[in-house]
Design a protein around this motif. Structure first.
Motif, PDB file in Angstrom:
ATOM      1  N   GLY A 115      37.511  49.352  39.637  1.00 40.55           N
ATOM      2  CA  GLY A 115      38.387  48.695  40.596  1.00 40.55           C
ATOM      3  C   GLY A 115      39.493  47.946  39.887  1.00 40.55           C
ATOM      4  N   ALA A 116      40.347  47.266  40.663  1.00 40.05           N
ATOM      5  CA  ALA A 116      41.393  46.435  40.080  1.00 40.05           C
ATOM      6  C   ALA A 116      40.752  45.264  39.331  1.00 40.05           C
ATOM      7  N   LEU A 117      41.497  44.662  38.405  1.00 38.72           N
ATOM      8  CA  LEU A 117      41.011  43.514  37.657  1.00 38.72           C
ATOM      9  C   LEU A 117      41.080  42.260  38.525  1.00 38.72           C
ATOM     10  N   ASP A 118      40.361  41.224  38.133  1.00 37.85           N
ATOM     11  CA  ASP A 118      40.585  39.954  38.819  1.00 37.85           C
ATOM     12  C   ASP A 118      41.808  39.269  38.183  1.00 37.85           C
ATOM     13  N   ARG A 119      42.214  38.132  38.738  1.00 36.78           N
ATOM     14  CA  ARG A 119      43.486  37.519  38.316  1.00 36.78           C
ATOM     15  C   ARG A 119      43.465  37.119  36.844  1.00 36.78           C
ATOM     16  N   ALA A 172      42.987  47.747  23.516  1.00 36.45           N
ATOM     17  CA  ALA A 172      41.696  47.159  23.856  1.00 36.45           C
ATOM     18  C   ALA A 172      41.532  47.044  25.368  1.00 36.45           C
ATOM     19  N   LEU A 173      40.325  47.434  25.859  1.00 37.49           N
ATOM     20  CA  LEU A 173      40.052  47.324  27.284  1.00 37.49           C
ATOM     21  C   LEU A 173      39.903  45.853  27.659  1.00 37.49           C
ATOM     22  N   VAL A 174      40.349  45.539  28.853  1.00 38.48           N
ATOM     23  CA  VAL A 174      40.215  44.182  29.378  1.00 38.48           C
ATOM     24  C   VAL A 174      39.500  44.271  30.716  1.00 38.48           C
ATOM     25  N   GLY A 175      38.481  43.439  30.896  1.00 38.40           N
ATOM     26  CA  GLY A 175      37.826  43.350  32.194  1.00 38.40           C
ATOM     27  C   GLY A 175      36.861  44.471  32.508  1.00 38.40           C
ATOM     28  N   ARG A 176      36.451  45.250  31.516  1.00 37.49           N
ATOM     29  CA  ARG A 176      35.539  46.369  31.771  1.00 37.49           C
ATOM     30  C   ARG A 176      34.226  46.208  31.028  1.00 37.49           C
ATOM     31  N   ASP A 177      33.898  44.982  30.642  1.00 30.92           N
ATOM     32  CA  ASP A 177      32.700  44.779  29.825  1.00 30.92           C
ATOM     33  C   ASP A 177      31.431  45.229  30.540  1.00 30.92           C
ATOM     34  N   LEU A 231      50.239  46.669  35.420  1.00 26.57           N
ATOM     35  CA  LEU A 231      50.248  45.594  34.429  1.00 26.57           C
ATOM     36  C   LEU A 231      50.755  46.079  33.079  1.00 26.57           C
ATOM     37  N   ARG A 232      50.354  47.281  32.676  1.00 28.97           N
ATOM     38  CA  ARG A 232      50.817  47.813  31.381  1.00 28.97           C
ATOM     39  C   ARG A 232      52.311  48.118  31.425  1.00 28.97           C
ATOM     40  N   ILE A 233      52.787  48.625  32.572  1.00 21.32           N
ATOM     41  CA  ILE A 233      54.219  48.890  32.708  1.00 21.32           C
ATOM     42  C   ILE A 233      55.004  47.587  32.600  1.00 21.32           C
ATOM     43  N   VAL A 234      54.597  46.588  33.372  1.00 18.20           N
ATOM     44  CA  VAL A 234      55.308  45.307  33.365  1.00 18.20           C
ATOM     45  C   VAL A 234      55.183  44.628  32.010  1.00 18.20           C
ATOM     46  N   GLY A 235      53.982  44.680  31.407  1.00 20.14           N
ATOM     47  CA  GLY A 235      53.807  44.074  30.095  1.00 20.14           C
ATOM     48  C   GLY A 235      54.760  44.666  29.069  1.00 20.14           C
ATOM     49  N   SER A 236      54.947  45.989  29.115  1.00 21.45           N
ATOM     50  CA  SER A 236      55.871  46.638  28.185  1.00 21.45           C
ATOM     51  C   SER A 236      57.305  46.167  28.420  1.00 21.45           C
ATOM     52  N   ARG A 237      57.664  45.988  29.674  1.00 15.90           N
ATOM     53  CA  ARG A 237      59.028  45.538  29.992  1.00 15.90           C
ATOM     54  C   ARG A 237      59.239  44.078  29.605  1.00 15.90           C
ATOM     55  N   ASP A 254      49.733  38.980  40.156  1.00 19.25           N
ATOM     56  CA  ASP A 254      49.486  39.170  41.590  1.00 19.25           C
ATOM     57  C   ASP A 254      50.426  40.229  42.163  1.00 19.25           C
ATOM     58  N   ALA A 255      51.689  40.192  41.736  1.00 17.68           N
ATOM     59  CA  ALA A 255      52.648  41.175  42.244  1.00 17.68           C
ATOM     60  C   ALA A 255      52.267  42.588  41.803  1.00 17.68           C
ATOM     61  N   CYS A 256      51.581  42.683  40.684  1.00 15.84           N
ATOM     62  CA  CYS A 256      51.122  43.997  40.202  1.00 15.84           C
ATOM     63  C   CYS A 256      49.810  44.410  40.853  1.00 15.84           C
ATOM     64  N   ASP A 257      49.297  43.576  41.768  1.00 15.23           N
ATOM     65  CA  ASP A 257      48.046  43.866  42.484  1.00 15.23           C
ATOM     66  C   ASP A 257      46.881  44.017  41.513  1.00 15.23           C
ATOM     67  N   GLN A 258      47.003  43.387  40.340  1.00 19.40           N
ATOM     68  CA  GLN A 258      45.989  43.450  39.269  1.00 19.40           C
ATOM     69  C   GLN A 258      45.635  44.896  38.892  1.00 19.40           C
TER      70      GLN A 258
END
Length: 603
Positions: free
Chosen positions: A439-443, A281-286, A480-486, A471-475
């Motif tokens: 663009g990048a997502l907000d926080r 599901a997309l997040v933040g692209r509504d 974010l998907r890489i870190v979320g998987s880890r 924040d470390a993922c720069d949104q």
């Protein structure tokens, strides 16, 4: 003084003809006028005046004809020094308002610019004004033009032919077939083997509702082509025939004049469905998804007047999720495009990009075109694709586009198709209907994306830790998907330590890897796409570690303002710098954090 070459050669002053007698002086003037504003060498002039065998006195005779031409200019009230010798040849000074050829070229250029800017009415009017300058064939009153002058005249006639073709296309696009049918009938009589003209005539008659005449025009064209060339008509004429047959069939199905029943937007798609696996599901692209839905509904609206495919450019920085957005949108919009949803990509997995012809072949196979009908010629293959797409309501996603020329052969013409072009660059030289920039997502959106992967309960328990990770993922969605998987395999107690480790710039890019997906590799592809100067500029801007303004770019890059601004503009077009809405503070640009870290690592 007025000069005319688009028809018989004429000179005039104050609306009165200025006589110039003698074949050689007239040939001399013609050669000079076909090279306006340029010096024509003595050797070229001799060849133009004596194309077969110049006499021994050719140069001396040439000077005599130059003198006679100067006298004519002087008698016409003009300055005799308009025609000058500069040591290598002769130069006739002529301004745009004095020569019909220059006015024609200017009007045609302005018309094409208006067409690129999607101002078809203005473009058609400008083309009309250019066409009015033609009074016949160029220099039609001059005999024995010779090889070089004849080639120049032929080139002019080709320019006129191309212009009238473009004008006809515009009139058809504007729904004005009646304005071009008489001229098209004359032109196909003069050039019966010109399939493009024949296709335009069939299309115009179809649009005018004269379907029987359109089918008869096709049959006449086909007989001529088969009899003279021994081949069947090409894709353009076949496509025009198919449109006429579809119109004829529609009339037969709906004799009352009512349109054929439409299955409606809720009906299941019936065409080829060849999209990749639907992303999470997309997040933040509504907002952007809503814009695309509105565009798609306008394109698919069967009651609209425009029957041309539309192109939407989806661009953004590397890792921002362009492909995921487009593919997910393709599934959501499938009900609007019942003839199919297709996906092709120029990406070849680390190898040089795939060719346009290869992607066209892939699409034609998906559309059911037999392999035996595919030409090796890119232009012919592109024409077959346009013919196959004509009249369809289809959604096409073209991924990993690097430059405009690469994707142009894949774009359809007629029909109600929607094309999503995904690119890391803004592709300013590609004619598109809409431009959507991701663009990048907000926080909050970034944390929500982590929650969809790592678990909402864990985020609720440690919201501050997940905020630091975001924040470390720069949104950036890819990071974010890489870190979320880890994080799925990380125990809850280890999350604070993982966040602290990720916040260390020295280790950050090394941590943003899972399997064969890497933020560093993704950024590297975009970096390699820059030229040497842009790479150096990116490294120096990254080292400055601050918001960038036109003034600070000059100081950081140590370059003149114009050169520094062009490099900044180049990086913005590649989505490496992000414009910041600064209000009254002036123009400012932001270098994304992960890209800054990457650039600081580059030698």
């Amino acid at each position: 003084m007025q000069f005319s070459v688009l028809g018989p050669l004429t000179l005039s002053a104050d609306d009165h003809a200025v006589p110039l007698t003698g074949t050689k002086p007239r040939l001399l003037l013609a050669v000079l006028l076909l090279s306006p504003g340029r010096t024509v060498s003595t050797a070229r002039l001799v060849d133009g005046l004596w194309p077969d065998a110049p006499p021994a006195s050719a140069v001396r005779n040439l000077r005599t004809y130059v003198h006679r031409l100067r006298q004519v200019l002087d008698r016409g009230g003009d300055s005799a020094d308009r025609l000058v010798y500069d040591g290598t040849g002769y130069h006739l000074r002529v301004d745009e308002h004095e020569l019909d050829l220059l006015r024609f070229r200017r009007l045609a250029d302005d018309a094409r610019r208006a067409a690129r800017e999607d101002r078809p009415d203005a473009a058609a009017d400008l083309f009309d004004r250019a066409a009015e300058l033609w009074r016949g064939h160029p220099l039609e009153d001059l005999p024995d033009l010779g090889t070089e002058l004849d080639a120049a005249v032929t080139a002019l006639r080709e320019q006129h032919r191309e212009m009238t073709t473009e004008l006809t296309d515009l009139r058809l696009r504007l729904g004005q077939p009646a304005r071009v049918i008489p001229a098209l009938r004359r032109m196909v009589t003069e050039e019966p083997l010109d399939e493009r003209r024949q296709a335009q005539l069939v299309t115009a008659l179809t649009l005018e509702g004269r379907v029987a005449e359109a089918l008869a025009a096709y049959q006449q064209a086909r007989h001529g082509i088969v009899d003279e060339l021994g081949v069947d008509p090409g894709p353009a004429l076949q496509g025009a025939l198919q449109a006429a047959l579809d119109a004829d069939s529609a009339e037969a199905r709906a004799p009352s004049g009512r349109p054929a029943a439409d299955p409606g937007p809720g009906a299941p798609p019936t065409g080829r469905q060849a999209l990749p696996m639907k992303p999470p599901a997309l997040v933040g692209r509504d907002t952007t998804a809503g814009q695309l839905r509105a565009i798609a509904e306008g394109i698919a609206d069967s009651t609209g007047a425009d029957e041309h495919a539309a192109v939407v450019l989806v661009s953004g920085a590397p890792g921002v999720g362009k492909s995921s957005f487009s593919v997910s949108s393709g599934y959501e919009l499938a009900d609007l495009f019942p003839d199919g949803q297709l996906f092709v990509s120029f990406d070849s997995g680390g190898e040089p990009p795939r060719g346009s012809g290869e992607l066209i072949r892939e699409l034609l196979v998906e559309l059911g075109v037999p392999l035996t009908d595919m030409s090796d010629d890119l232009r012919e293959r592109a024409a077959v694709l346009r013919c196959a797409l004509a009249g369809r309501r289809l959604l096409l996603i073209i991924d990993d586009v690097e430059y405009a020329q690469q994707v142009r052969p894949l774009l359809p013409g007629a029909g109600r198709s929607l094309v999503l072009v995904n690119s890391r660059q803004r592709l300013l030289d590609l004619d598109v209907g809409w431009r959507l920039t991701l663009g990048a997502l907000d926080r909050d959106e970034a944390v929500e994306l982590l929650a969809t992967i790592a678990g909402e309960a864990r985020v609720r328990e440690q919201p501050e830790v997940f905020g630091r990770i975001a924040d470390a993922c720069d949104q950036l969605p890819l990071a974010l998907r890489i870190v979320g998987s880890r994080l799925v395999t990380q125990p809850d107690g280890a999350l604070p330590g993982f966040a602290e480790h990720l916040e260390n710039e020295e280790y950050r890019l090394a941590e943003l890897v899972v399997g064969d997906i890497s933020v560093r590799d993704t950024l590297s592809v975009s970096y390699r796409g820059l030229d040497v100067d842009a790479r150096r500029a990116l490294r120096e801007l990254a080292a400055a570690d601050s918001l960038i303004t036109p003034s600070s770019a000059v100081e950081i890059l140590r370059l003149p303002r114009q050169q520094a601004n062009r490099l900044v503009e180049h990086l913005v077009q590649h989505n490496m710098l992000v414009p910041v809405d600064s209000g009254r503070l002036g123009q400012r640009f932001h270098l994304p954090e992960l890209l800054r870290i990457f650039a600081n690592e580059c030698p």
